[in-house]
Write a protein that holds these residues in place. Sequence first.
Motif, PDB file in Angstrom:
ATOM      1  N   ARG A 147      -3.508   0.905  -2.534  1.00 15.91           N
ATOM      2  CA  ARG A 147      -4.184   1.103  -1.369  1.00 15.91           C
ATOM      3  C   ARG A 147      -3.292   1.534  -0.162  1.00 15.91           C
ATOM      4  NH1 ARG A 147      -5.864  -4.598   1.426  1.00 15.91           N
ATOM      5  NH2 ARG A 147      -3.707  -4.663   1.510  1.00 15.91           N
ATOM      6  N   PHE A 148      -2.148   1.046  -0.011  1.00 14.45           N
ATOM      7  CA  PHE A 148      -1.106   1.595   0.972  1.00 14.45           C
ATOM      8  C   PHE A 148      -0.859   3.037   0.814  1.00 14.45           C
ATOM      9  CE2 PHE A 148       3.276   2.854   2.005  1.00 14.45           C
ATOM     10  CZ  PHE A 148       3.120   2.453   3.327  1.00 14.45           C
ATOM     11  N   LEU A 149      -0.647   3.445  -0.363  1.00 21.20           N
ATOM     12  CA  LEU A 149      -0.207   4.762  -0.547  1.00 21.20           C
ATOM     13  C   LEU A 149      -1.487   6.044  -0.525  1.00 21.20           C
ATOM     14  CD1 LEU A 149       1.799   6.822  -1.596  1.00 21.20           C
ATOM     15  CD2 LEU A 149       1.044   6.700  -3.900  1.00 21.20           C
ATOM     16  N   THR A 150      -2.614   5.448  -0.690  1.00 22.41           N
ATOM     17  CA  THR A 150      -3.792   6.334  -0.511  1.00 22.41           C
ATOM     18  C   THR A 150      -4.003   6.085   0.992  1.00 22.41           C
ATOM     19  OG1 THR A 150      -4.907   5.500  -2.580  1.00 22.41           O
ATOM     20  CG2 THR A 150      -6.288   6.341  -0.958  1.00 22.41           C
ATOM     21  N   ALA A 151      -3.994   5.113   1.685  1.00 21.65           N
ATOM     22  CA  ALA A 151      -3.961   4.926   3.225  1.00 21.65           C
ATOM     23  C   ALA A 151      -3.330   5.721   3.995  1.00 21.65           C
ATOM     24  CB  ALA A 151      -4.091   3.615   3.761  1.00 21.65           C
ATOM     25  N   MET A 152      -1.761   5.926   3.490  1.00 25.50           N
ATOM     26  CA  MET A 152      -0.866   6.569   4.111  1.00 25.50           C
ATOM     27  C   MET A 152      -1.170   8.044   4.075  1.00 25.50           C
ATOM     28  SD  MET A 152       1.154   4.735   5.896  1.00 25.50           S
ATOM     29  CE  MET A 152       1.884   6.235   6.505  1.00 25.50           C
ATOM     30  N   ASN A 153      -1.685   8.275   2.921  1.00 25.55           N
ATOM     31  CA  ASN A 153      -2.021   9.788   2.601  1.00 25.55           C
ATOM     32  C   ASN A 153      -3.056  10.407   3.457  1.00 25.55           C
ATOM     33  OD1 ASN A 153       0.250  11.292   1.152  1.00 25.55           O
ATOM     34  ND2 ASN A 153      -0.489   9.917  -0.681  1.00 25.55           N
ATOM     35  N   SER A 154      -4.145   9.566   3.487  1.00 26.39           N
ATOM     36  CA  SER A 154      -5.353   9.763   4.469  1.00 26.39           C
ATOM     37  C   SER A 154      -4.799   9.876   5.768  1.00 26.39           C
ATOM     38  CB  SER A 154      -6.378   8.509   4.368  1.00 26.39           C
ATOM     39  OG  SER A 154      -7.007   8.661   2.926  1.00 26.39           O
ATOM     40  N   LEU A 155      -3.994   8.999   6.246  1.00 25.29           N
ATOM     41  CA  LEU A 155      -3.548   8.972   7.862  1.00 25.29           C
ATOM     42  C   LEU A 155      -2.714  10.286   8.115  1.00 25.29           C
ATOM     43  CD1 LEU A 155      -2.988   7.881  10.724  1.00 25.29           C
ATOM     44  CD2 LEU A 155      -1.091   6.402   9.438  1.00 25.29           C
ATOM     45  N   LEU A 156      -1.766  10.555   6.930  1.00 25.19           N
ATOM     46  CA  LEU A 156      -0.934  11.931   7.120  1.00 25.19           C
ATOM     47  C   LEU A 156      -1.809  13.293   7.232  1.00 25.19           C
ATOM     48  CD1 LEU A 156       1.846  11.346   4.641  1.00 25.19           C
ATOM     49  CD2 LEU A 156       1.963  11.049   7.098  1.00 25.19           C
ATOM     50  N   ALA A 157      -2.984  13.037   6.475  1.00 22.58           N
ATOM     51  CA  ALA A 157      -3.988  14.305   6.624  1.00 22.58           C
ATOM     52  C   ALA A 157      -4.625  14.524   7.888  1.00 22.58           C
ATOM     53  CB  ALA A 157      -5.101  13.971   5.634  1.00 22.58           C
ATOM     54  N   CYS A 158      -4.695  13.374   8.687  1.00 23.19           N
ATOM     55  CA  CYS A 158      -5.401  13.188   9.927  1.00 23.19           C
ATOM     56  C   CYS A 158      -4.173  13.628  10.965  1.00 23.19           C
ATOM     57  CB  CYS A 158      -5.957  11.846  10.237  1.00 23.19           C
ATOM     58  SG  CYS A 158      -7.532  11.715   9.198  1.00 23.19           S
ATOM     59  N   ALA A 159      -3.167  13.007  10.715  1.00 24.39           N
ATOM     60  CA  ALA A 159      -2.105  13.119  11.849  1.00 24.39           C
ATOM     61  C   ALA A 159      -1.372  14.453  11.835  1.00 24.39           C
ATOM     62  CB  ALA A 159      -1.217  11.868  11.700  1.00 24.39           C
ATOM     63  N   PHE A 160      -1.392  15.265  11.081  1.00 18.80           N
ATOM     64  CA  PHE A 160      -0.820  16.435  10.714  1.00 18.80           C
ATOM     65  C   PHE A 160      -1.557  17.632  10.750  1.00 18.80           C
ATOM     66  CE2 PHE A 160       2.260  13.018   9.941  1.00 18.80           C
ATOM     67  CZ  PHE A 160       3.120  13.206  10.813  1.00 18.80           C
ATOM     68  N   LYS A 161      -1.223  18.651  11.309  1.00 17.31           N
ATOM     69  CA  LYS A 161      -1.769  19.838  11.024  1.00 17.31           C
ATOM     70  C   LYS A 161      -1.360  20.647   9.683  1.00 17.31           C
ATOM     71  CE  LYS A 161      -3.664  21.195  15.583  1.00 17.31           C
ATOM     72  NZ  LYS A 161      -3.487  22.176  16.512  1.00 17.31           N
ATOM     73  N   THR A 162      -0.100  20.441   9.548  1.00 11.55           N
ATOM     74  CA  THR A 162       0.759  20.774   8.415  1.00 11.55           C
ATOM     75  C   THR A 162       0.567  19.863   7.349  1.00 11.55           C
ATOM     76  OG1 THR A 162       2.793  19.957   9.141  1.00 11.55           O
ATOM     77  CG2 THR A 162       2.538  22.223   9.533  1.00 11.55           C
ATOM     78  N   ARG A 163       0.582  20.098   6.057  1.00 10.32           N
ATOM     79  CA  ARG A 163       0.277  19.067   4.985  1.00 10.32           C
ATOM     80  C   ARG A 163       1.484  18.591   4.611  1.00 10.32           C
ATOM     81  NH1 ARG A 163      -2.882  17.574   0.719  1.00 10.32           N
ATOM     82  NH2 ARG A 163      -1.994  17.499  -1.241  1.00 10.32           N
ATOM     83  N   ILE A 164       1.584  17.214   4.760  1.00 14.27           N
ATOM     84  CA  ILE A 164       2.351  16.307   4.319  1.00 14.27           C
ATOM     85  C   ILE A 164       2.126  15.196   3.313  1.00 14.27           C
ATOM     86  CG2 ILE A 164       4.417  14.897   5.304  1.00 14.27           C
ATOM     87  CD1 ILE A 164       4.759  17.475   6.366  1.00 14.27           C
ATOM     88  N   GLU A 165       2.847  15.029   2.539  1.00 13.10           N
ATOM     89  CA  GLU A 165       2.351  14.157   1.517  1.00 13.10           C
ATOM     90  C   GLU A 165       3.405  13.129   1.303  1.00 13.10           C
ATOM     91  OE1 GLU A 165       0.715  13.868  -3.318  1.00 13.10           O
ATOM     92  OE2 GLU A 165       1.649  15.795  -2.309  1.00 13.10           O
ATOM     93  N   CYS A 166       2.859  11.633   1.017  1.00 11.48           N
ATOM     94  CA  CYS A 166       3.951  10.542   0.620  1.00 11.48           C
ATOM     95  C   CYS A 166       3.698  10.339  -0.647  1.00 11.48           C
ATOM     96  CB  CYS A 166       3.203   9.387   1.588  1.00 11.48           C
ATOM     97  SG  CYS A 166       4.235   7.948   1.038  1.00 11.48           S
ATOM     98  N   LEU A 167       4.791  10.166  -1.398  1.00  9.80           N
ATOM     99  CA  LEU A 167       4.884  10.222  -2.871  1.00  9.80           C
ATOM    100  C   LEU A 167       5.553   9.054  -3.348  1.00  9.80           C
ATOM    101  CD1 LEU A 167       5.649  13.608  -2.176  1.00  9.80           C
ATOM    102  CD2 LEU A 167       4.936  13.638  -4.230  1.00  9.80           C
ATOM    103  N   ALA A 168       5.145   8.336  -4.118  1.00  6.07           N
ATOM    104  CA  ALA A 168       5.660   6.973  -4.703  1.00  6.07           C
ATOM    105  C   ALA A 168       5.659   6.985  -6.364  1.00  6.07           C
ATOM    106  CB  ALA A 168       5.098   5.682  -4.131  1.00  6.07           C
TER     107      ALA A 168
END
Length: 247
Positions: free
Chosen positions: A150-171
Amino acid sequence: MIKKVFDNPNDKGGYECIATLSGGIDSTVIAHRLVRGDEPVNVMFVYVSYGTQCQDAEIFAAIATCKELGKSLYVLDFPMYHSSNAESFLLGTADKDDADPDALFWLEGRNANIVMLLATYASFNKMWGVYLGINYSDSFGGDYPDTDYRFLTAMNSLLACAFKTRIECLAPLLTEYLEKHEVVKEGTEDWNIDWVKTTHSCSSSVGINPPCCDYENCPSCSNRKHDFHINGWDDPFKPASKEELDD
């Protein structure tokens, strides 16, 4: 905010991504994967400094890994918990006997804050991702909600909204369903990691001291011993001497 604390002449920069390197078992295994795996990645290793009492020993271990892998080490100064009223076994501000036994290593908002800070740095420097050293068993029981899917999915959703460039959180240890003892097994059999030289798992030690290995009273040493024993191995760490613990 981010400064280099160990300069390896073999590290030429030009990083593609960032990976946290805490000196712990999980992040050390990920480091070997990224550098020595079948598809090596040009990664920037960052130790996040938030005030653990064993920080000096953790940085020392992280530098030892960087020396082996031909990489430099950077430190992100993250002072939020230094000056707060946070009570945690990790910070040495809460006694393990008084703390909730299922949340001894918890700090409010830690992983979310770390990911956002490193993702911001990554975006400014044209990198595509941030690797986080969490494993599947960290999320068991729901006591560490910032280590689950849930956290990993939420963080990647937030990153998609917070940055114009594509940044991914990987675990990767989480998404591959690897429990801590399986991470230990991989590190030993696949990467031949020197656990004593390049990792520090003990949260009871202070400063540069080696682990206390008090398996009865230190939760982190007890957990480490368990993860090695599941694989049929003794804990390779040696307990600190009384003189070292008294320093």
